[in-house]
Scaffold this motif. Sequence first.
Motif, short mmCIF file in Angstrom:
data_model
loop_
_atom_site.label_atom_id
_atom_site.label_comp_id
_atom_site.label_asym_id
_atom_site.label_seq_id
_atom_site.Cartn_x
_atom_site.Cartn_y
_atom_site.Cartn_z
N GLU A 131 -3.34 0.55 -3.56
CA GLU A 131 -3.11 -0.78 -3.02
C GLU A 131 -3.12 -1.80 -4.15
N LYS B 112 0.85 -1.19 0.00
CA LYS B 112 0.00 0.00 0.00
C LYS B 112 0.88 1.24 0.00
N GLU C 173 -4.61 6.59 -0.99
CA GLU C 173 -4.01 5.26 -0.90
C GLU C 173 -4.07 4.52 -2.23
#
Length: 442
Positions: free
Chosen positions: A306, A245, A304
Amino acid sequence: MSFTPYRDVLPSGLRVVTVETPHLHTALLAVYVRTGSRHETVENNGVSHFLEHLFFRGSEGWPDTVKMNAAVEEVGGNLNGATTRDHGYYYTPLHPAHLRVGLEVIGDMLTRPRLTDMEVERQIILEEMLDEVDEKGRDIDLDNLSKRLLFPGHPLSLKIAGTRESVTALTHAQVLEHFARHYVAGNLVVSAAGSVKHSEVLELAERAFAHLPKGSATTESAPALLGPGPHFHFVTHDESQTEFKLTFRCVPEQHEDFPALQILRRLLDDGLSSRLPFEIVEKRGLAYSVQAGLDTYHDISLFEIEAASAPEKASLVVAEALRVLAELCEKEASEEELNRAKRRHRMLLEFSQDSPGELAGWFGGVELFRTPETFGHRADQVDRQTAARVREVARRYFTRENLLVVAVGQRKGLKALEKVVADAEGLPSSGSGSVLVSAARG
């Protein structure tokens, strides 16, 4: 606009938010409370989540949990609850003609809980927590790991469910104290959306929450800034894929930069034609999927990215993600791409008008922290963003110093991954220096 939101405050201080959508044939009842792991300490970590479990063990008016659930299910409902880092919520879909039943049950659950069978729920929670750790008990959850590194010494670093040690040690007295402190009128919002009438919701809510004591809203301390990065943390775990991440700390929703961040999120991940899935999945076949999102709190947000890949490809995926981010910082998006993101954003907001859950969350959940804006206002803010403005915001937050990468997987390919993060090639620098956190190789 095909819905009408209403907001009232009862004499007790309880806020009631109703979103009338007469064109729908369903309703959603939700109660939001401003308490989560962010309002805990190391000693009582997990108490908010523990309390959520105990509510479903019955109340004074509904001591038999089978009858309690059956009463809601018979009118089209299904009792649910969830705890997050900064709030919790309890909800059920309902047939609009039977709103009274849902409010009576949830109201009694949250104001007169029996809080029994604590040892049974403790074992259930400890079993739940096994999903986040390996066979040695080490945390391998990317979200937990990133929050612990981003917010050292701050309650936002605490795990939502708590640790095995804190949950095992939690006492009935600690649960009662947390309940008494946070489940008060000024800290809850009752929300109903769908084919409902505000006047009826208001009357039913006042009756259902008559036992709720008065009290003020919970407050939080802002987390300090993390020292300059890039930061990297790795946990060895013998799995076939390496998960990772990338996180950048950003501003909250009400900040003037946030609409541009929403566009950046859509440019990066909004279908297979958007930049990250196209470059990483479709074009290069480096990973099966990649996601970008914004994790929002009332005082900050986190951008974020991921993904998961074969260990030997992890450095390539991260390098490509950083290259795509650097390109957004370097070049303005085309008018066609920018307009597509704006259209998608507005369309999906319009789709939300057909979801009582989305409406209750938008107007009721946000009410815990601030006055919610309308869908139209949010869409207009996004529409006003120019390509130059989006690039400017990308350069402000997608910097080397603001980068944190956490990864879990095999040691194979670790050195290459470390180097990619340390170099953060192409990302702009904020001029704050560079500190690379050494990898944890347990």
